[in-house]
Motif scaffolding. Structure first.
Motif, PDB file in Angstrom:
ATOM      1  N   VAL A 135     -11.902   4.977   2.647  1.00 46.52           N
ATOM      2  CA  VAL A 135     -11.781   3.550   2.373  1.00 46.52           C
ATOM      3  C   VAL A 135     -13.117   2.841   2.571  1.00 46.52           C
ATOM      4  CG1 VAL A 135     -10.607   1.412   3.014  1.00 46.52           C
ATOM      5  CG2 VAL A 135      -9.392   3.601   3.125  1.00 46.52           C
TER       6      VAL A 135
ATOM      7  N   HIS B 126     -10.060  -4.766  -6.144  1.00 40.61           N
ATOM      8  CA  HIS B 126      -9.122  -4.248  -5.161  1.00 40.61           C
ATOM      9  C   HIS B 126      -9.878  -4.010  -3.858  1.00 40.61           C
ATOM     10  CE1 HIS B 126     -10.779  -0.295  -5.977  1.00 40.61           C
ATOM     11  NE2 HIS B 126     -10.596  -0.554  -7.263  1.00 40.61           N
ATOM     12  N   GLY B 127      -9.151  -3.691  -2.817  1.00 39.50           N
ATOM     13  CA  GLY B 127      -9.799  -3.445  -1.537  1.00 39.50           C
ATOM     14  C   GLY B 127      -9.667  -4.583  -0.528  1.00 39.50           C
ATOM     15  N   TYR B 128      -8.939  -5.625  -0.879  1.00 39.43           N
ATOM     16  CA  TYR B 128      -8.740  -6.728   0.076  1.00 39.43           C
ATOM     17  C   TYR B 128      -7.585  -6.466   1.059  1.00 39.43           C
ATOM     18  CZ  TYR B 128     -11.692  -9.920  -2.691  1.00 39.43           C
ATOM     19  OH  TYR B 128     -12.737 -10.534  -3.327  1.00 39.43           O
ATOM     20  N   GLY B 129      -6.738  -5.479   0.737  1.00 39.63           N
ATOM     21  CA  GLY B 129      -5.491  -5.327   1.481  1.00 39.63           C
ATOM     22  C   GLY B 129      -5.688  -5.066   2.972  1.00 39.63           C
ATOM     23  N   LEU B 130      -6.284  -3.923   3.290  1.00 38.74           N
ATOM     24  CA  LEU B 130      -6.444  -3.564   4.703  1.00 38.74           C
ATOM     25  C   LEU B 130      -7.395  -4.516   5.419  1.00 38.74           C
ATOM     26  CD1 LEU B 130      -6.485   0.323   4.367  1.00 38.74           C
ATOM     27  CD2 LEU B 130      -4.691  -1.122   5.363  1.00 38.74           C
ATOM     28  N   PHE B 131      -8.358  -5.041   4.692  1.00 38.54           N
ATOM     29  CA  PHE B 131      -9.250  -6.053   5.248  1.00 38.54           C
ATOM     30  C   PHE B 131      -8.448  -7.259   5.755  1.00 38.54           C
ATOM     31  CE2 PHE B 131     -11.289 -10.121   4.165  1.00 38.54           C
ATOM     32  CZ  PHE B 131     -12.351 -10.110   5.057  1.00 38.54           C
TER      33      PHE B 131
ATOM     34  N   HIS C 233       0.063   3.324  -3.054  1.00 34.71           N
ATOM     35  CA  HIS C 233      -0.853   4.438  -2.759  1.00 34.71           C
ATOM     36  C   HIS C 233      -0.118   5.654  -2.193  1.00 34.71           C
ATOM     37  CE1 HIS C 233      -4.093   1.789  -3.725  1.00 34.71           C
ATOM     38  NE2 HIS C 233      -3.833   0.973  -2.720  1.00 34.71           N
ATOM     39  N   ALA C 234       0.685   5.463  -1.137  1.00 31.81           N
ATOM     40  CA  ALA C 234       1.320   6.626  -0.497  1.00 31.81           C
ATOM     41  C   ALA C 234       2.321   7.298  -1.434  1.00 31.81           C
ATOM     42  CB  ALA C 234       2.006   6.201   0.800  1.00 31.81           C
TER      43      ALA C 234
ATOM     44  N   TRP D 259       2.448   3.363  10.609  1.00 31.66           N
ATOM     45  CA  TRP D 259       1.571   2.203  10.769  1.00 31.66           C
ATOM     46  C   TRP D 259       2.145   1.311  11.858  1.00 31.66           C
ATOM     47  CZ3 TRP D 259      -2.927   1.516   7.946  1.00 31.66           C
ATOM     48  CH2 TRP D 259      -3.097   2.360   6.848  1.00 31.66           C
TER      49      TRP D 259
ATOM     50  N   ASN E 117       0.825  -1.208   0.000  1.00 30.36           N
ATOM     51  CA  ASN E 117       0.000   0.000   0.000  1.00 30.36           C
ATOM     52  C   ASN E 117       0.861   1.261   0.000  1.00 30.36           C
ATOM     53  OD1 ASN E 117      -2.489  -1.165  -0.167  1.00 30.36           O
ATOM     54  ND2 ASN E 117      -2.942  -1.061   2.020  1.00 30.36           N
ATOM     55  N   ILE E 118       1.938   1.242   0.758  1.00 28.03           N
ATOM     56  CA  ILE E 118       2.837   2.400   0.771  1.00 28.03           C
ATOM     57  C   ILE E 118       3.406   2.609  -0.630  1.00 28.03           C
ATOM     58  CG2 ILE E 118       5.053   3.281   1.652  1.00 28.03           C
ATOM     59  CD1 ILE E 118       4.332   1.897   4.350  1.00 28.03           C
TER      60      ILE E 118
ATOM     61  N   LYS F 154       1.968  10.320   0.740  1.00 27.75           N
ATOM     62  CA  LYS F 154       0.630  10.879   0.933  1.00 27.75           C
ATOM     63  C   LYS F 154       0.014  10.331   2.227  1.00 27.75           C
ATOM     64  CE  LYS F 154      -2.937   9.466  -1.645  1.00 27.75           C
ATOM     65  NZ  LYS F 154      -3.571   8.971  -2.901  1.00 27.75           N
ATOM     66  N   HIS F 155      -0.820  11.138   2.863  1.00 28.38           N
ATOM     67  CA  HIS F 155      -1.528  10.655   4.055  1.00 28.38           C
ATOM     68  C   HIS F 155      -2.573   9.630   3.681  1.00 28.38           C
ATOM     69  CE1 HIS F 155       0.542  13.566   6.305  1.00 28.38           C
ATOM     70  NE2 HIS F 155      -0.125  14.609   5.861  1.00 28.38           N
ATOM     71  N   PHE F 156      -2.858   8.788   4.634  1.00 26.38           N
ATOM     72  CA  PHE F 156      -3.928   7.803   4.485  1.00 26.38           C
ATOM     73  C   PHE F 156      -5.213   8.386   5.085  1.00 26.38           C
ATOM     74  CE2 PHE F 156      -6.267   4.403   6.777  1.00 26.38           C
ATOM     75  CZ  PHE F 156      -6.708   3.687   5.684  1.00 26.38           C
TER      76      PHE F 156
HETATM   77  N1  LIG Z   1      -0.503   3.698   2.758  1.00 27.19           N
HETATM   78  C1  LIG Z   1      -1.546   4.289   2.158  1.00 27.19           C
HETATM   79  N2  LIG Z   1      -1.491   5.585   1.841  1.00 27.19           N
HETATM   80  C2  LIG Z   1      -2.531   6.175   1.233  1.00 27.19           C
HETATM   81  N3  LIG Z   1      -3.681   5.552   0.931  1.00 27.19           N
HETATM   82  C3  LIG Z   1      -3.796   4.249   1.221  1.00 27.19           C
HETATM   83  C4  LIG Z   1      -2.748   3.554   1.862  1.00 27.19           C
HETATM   84  N4  LIG Z   1      -3.157   2.281   2.073  1.00 27.19           N
HETATM   85  C5  LIG Z   1      -4.401   2.190   1.588  1.00 27.19           C
HETATM   86  N5  LIG Z   1      -4.803   3.371   1.067  1.00 27.19           N
HETATM   87  C6  LIG Z   1      -6.119   3.656   0.498  1.00 27.19           C
HETATM   88  O1  LIG Z   1      -7.018   2.688   0.993  1.00 27.19           O
HETATM   89  C7  LIG Z   1      -7.609   1.942  -0.082  1.00 27.19           C
HETATM   90  C8  LIG Z   1      -7.838   0.501   0.332  1.00 27.19           C
HETATM   91  O2  LIG Z   1      -6.609  -0.156   0.485  1.00 27.19           O
HETATM   92  P1  LIG Z   1      -6.549  -1.733   0.483  1.00 27.19           P
HETATM   93  O3  LIG Z   1      -7.585  -2.245   1.374  1.00 27.19           O
HETATM   94  O4  LIG Z   1      -5.146  -2.140   0.795  1.00 27.19           O
HETATM   95  O5  LIG Z   1      -6.923  -2.181  -0.991  1.00 27.19           O
HETATM   96  P2  LIG Z   1      -6.206  -1.865  -2.389  1.00 27.19           P
HETATM   97  O6  LIG Z   1      -4.790  -1.531  -2.104  1.00 27.19           O
HETATM   98  O7  LIG Z   1      -6.379  -3.120  -3.163  1.00 27.19           O
HETATM   99  O8  LIG Z   1      -6.963  -0.706  -2.971  1.00 27.19           O
HETATM  100  C9  LIG Z   1      -6.671   2.112  -1.243  1.00 27.19           C
HETATM  101  O9  LIG Z   1      -7.316   1.966  -2.483  1.00 27.19           O
HETATM  102  C10 LIG Z   1      -6.133   3.524  -1.020  1.00 27.19           C
HETATM  103  O10 LIG Z   1      -7.031   4.478  -1.517  1.00 27.19           O
END
Ligand SMILES: Nc1ncnc2c1ncn2[C@@H]1O[C@H](COP(=O)(O)OP(=O)(O)O)[C@@H](O)[C@H]1O
Ligand SMILES: Nc1ncnc2c1ncn2[C@@H]1O[C@H](COP(=O)(O)OP(=O)(O)O)[C@@H](O)[C@H]1O
Lengths: 113, 148, 148, 113
Positions: free
Chosen positions: C106, C117-122, C66-67, C142, C62-63, C99-101
């Motif tokens: 989400v 997508h969207g399984y990561g943080l779950f 996304h970040a 984190w 994710n970093i 970038k900030h989270f």
């Molecule tokens: N480290 C991060 N920095 C910024 N945004 C993040 C970060 N991690 C997650 N996100 C945001 O949260 C959303 C969901 O993340 P995640 O559940 O991991 O699924 P995915 O990565 O498949 O989109 C991402 O699409 C992104 O918008």
């Protein structure tokens, strides 16, 4: 572990996994115990050794030096891992130890460490 | 000799900083192995990876057992690793804040007699392409390099 | 919730700092695996080690994805790991300067439909015992913890 | 890799090793190629997968969404690794995909990725 006081035949000690600085003090202690128990002839079986470092080399030499004073002997089975075998050749262990093909002799005593 | 190590602190550098105790040294080896696992077209990668891990491991055990013997606190090792191109090599730097190393006090091992210590630096010099030690304002610095 | 993570920066801390690119993430996993390999008396260490590696890996990807998407330079991840006693747990902190989270942006994955997508943080929340994000003066932070 | 334009029967795609963020773009491309080549029925064989992450899950769902529009289907063989299997259950893949015991059907086409 064997502890009888007179052992005429060779004792095979089989090393598995890492023979390195982290495990060396334990291996020193185990071999010392066997020497104190009367073992004078060793086969160090390194076939299953996955990582061998300078401390591991020292473990082998130390038991050799101890039993040599008492007309003992130490034979060695080389590691299967090519890289570990090379380290032993670098240190010329083929000149210091009698290299044997395998420790598998029926009826021999065996210790796994 | 020390030609592979120029400019070894770029954007591709990986840094690891850990307690100077034997039990954590496997972590250093695992990092090296993973970095090398990504390198392609090496004839015998298994042997190469083993020997590079061994070289780095010996420097680390020496730091734990010689540089930091007298010291009680702040016993840390810092390691930087970097893959470089032209010539393709792995450059590794190890830092500690312990006792200085004195090359003049070190004797070559007498190989034909067998040694109960003294194999460490001998192995490092034999398995790596470059090995240098220097005292720096930041501490003791060991630089190793291996061509791939 | 965030009770495991107090005082997590002691003498036993291991630090890893690496380029924020996917190819180096295996190194993080290998470090975690080696740290856990020293822990004794865990019923199913293979599964535990996998899930902890997965949790950390997801935060790292994710970093990277996304970040740091908009950023061109200075893309680094800093990871600290520490084994703690009472309760025995592995504490991991991950830092980045991207970038900030925004949690509010989400959405929970719609599991019954399947997601591209969207399984990561779950997954992270399901496999770790603690997951917190905070903005710190030093960057995004984190904190993960897993009881062993 | 198969490239004929009409494929009525199922194509088995066997994944080995890591199915993760690093390999995902390559796997996406490979599966896309098969869909473009006319494959509508897949068996994704994950038996030999050693590491599976959220990007790996997404690879599977994406091919499902693509072929569902065309009355296609995607079956799945679960990983042998217990931990990886758990991740699939967490994501409820047993509800989204038809889970099959093994992809070994004689005469079936097979692609290793
Ligand atoms: N480290 C991060 N920095 C910024 N945004 C993040 C970060 N991690 C997650 N996100 C945001 O949260 C959303 C969901 O993340 P995640 O559940 O991991 O699924 P995915 O990565 O498949 O989109 C991402 O699409 C992104 O918008
Ligand atoms: N990092 C170090 N700091 C201080 N002294 C060292 C260091 N590394 C090695 N030495 C010295 O060099 C000697 C030889 O080291 P080495 O060849 O590794 O063999 P060993 O560690 O078995 O003694 C050591 O006994 C020690 O006196």
């Amino acid at each position: 572990m064997q502890t009888q006081t007179h052992v005429a035949h060779a004792m095979t000690v089989t090393f598995i996994g890492r023979l390195d600085a982290f495990s060396a003090s334990m291996h020193h202690a185990q071999l010392d115990t066997l020497v104190q128990a009367g073992v004078r002839h060793f086969v160090l079986d390194l076939a299953g050794v996955e990582f061998l470092d300078s401390a591991g080399l020292a473990v082998c030499v130390r038991v050799l030096k101890r039993v040599q004073q008492d007309d003992g002997s130490v034979k060695m089975v080389l590691p299967e891992l090519v890289a570990a075998r090379r380290i032993l050749y670098l240190a010329r262990f083929d000149r210091i130890f009698e290299i044997v093909a395998s420790s598998a002799e029926p009826g021999e005593e065996n210790v796994y460490v | 000799m020390n030609t592979l190590h120029t400019n070894c602190e770029g954007d591709e550098t990986l840094r690891l900083e850990l307690p100077a105790t034997l039990k954590y040294l496997n972590v250093v080896g695992a990092c090296v192995a993973e970095m090398l696992a990504q390198v392609e077209d090496v004839a015998d990668m298994a042997t190469l990876s083993y020997t590079v891990q061994l070289g780095i491991h010996e420097i680390c055990t020496n730091i734990v057992q010689h540089a930091y013997t007298q010291q009680q606190e702040h016993k840390r090792i810092a390691v930087t690793m970097e893959m470089r191109a032209q010539p393709r090599c792995l450059c590794v730097t190890l830092w500690d804040n312990g006792k200085h190393f004195e090359q003049s006090e070190v004797q070559e091992p007498l190989l034909d007699e067998g040694q109960v210590h003294g194999y460490g630096l001998f192995l490092v010099r034999n398995v790596m392409d470059e090995v240098t030690y220097s005292r720096q304002p930041e501490g003791n610095c060991w630089r190793l390099a291996k061509k791939l």
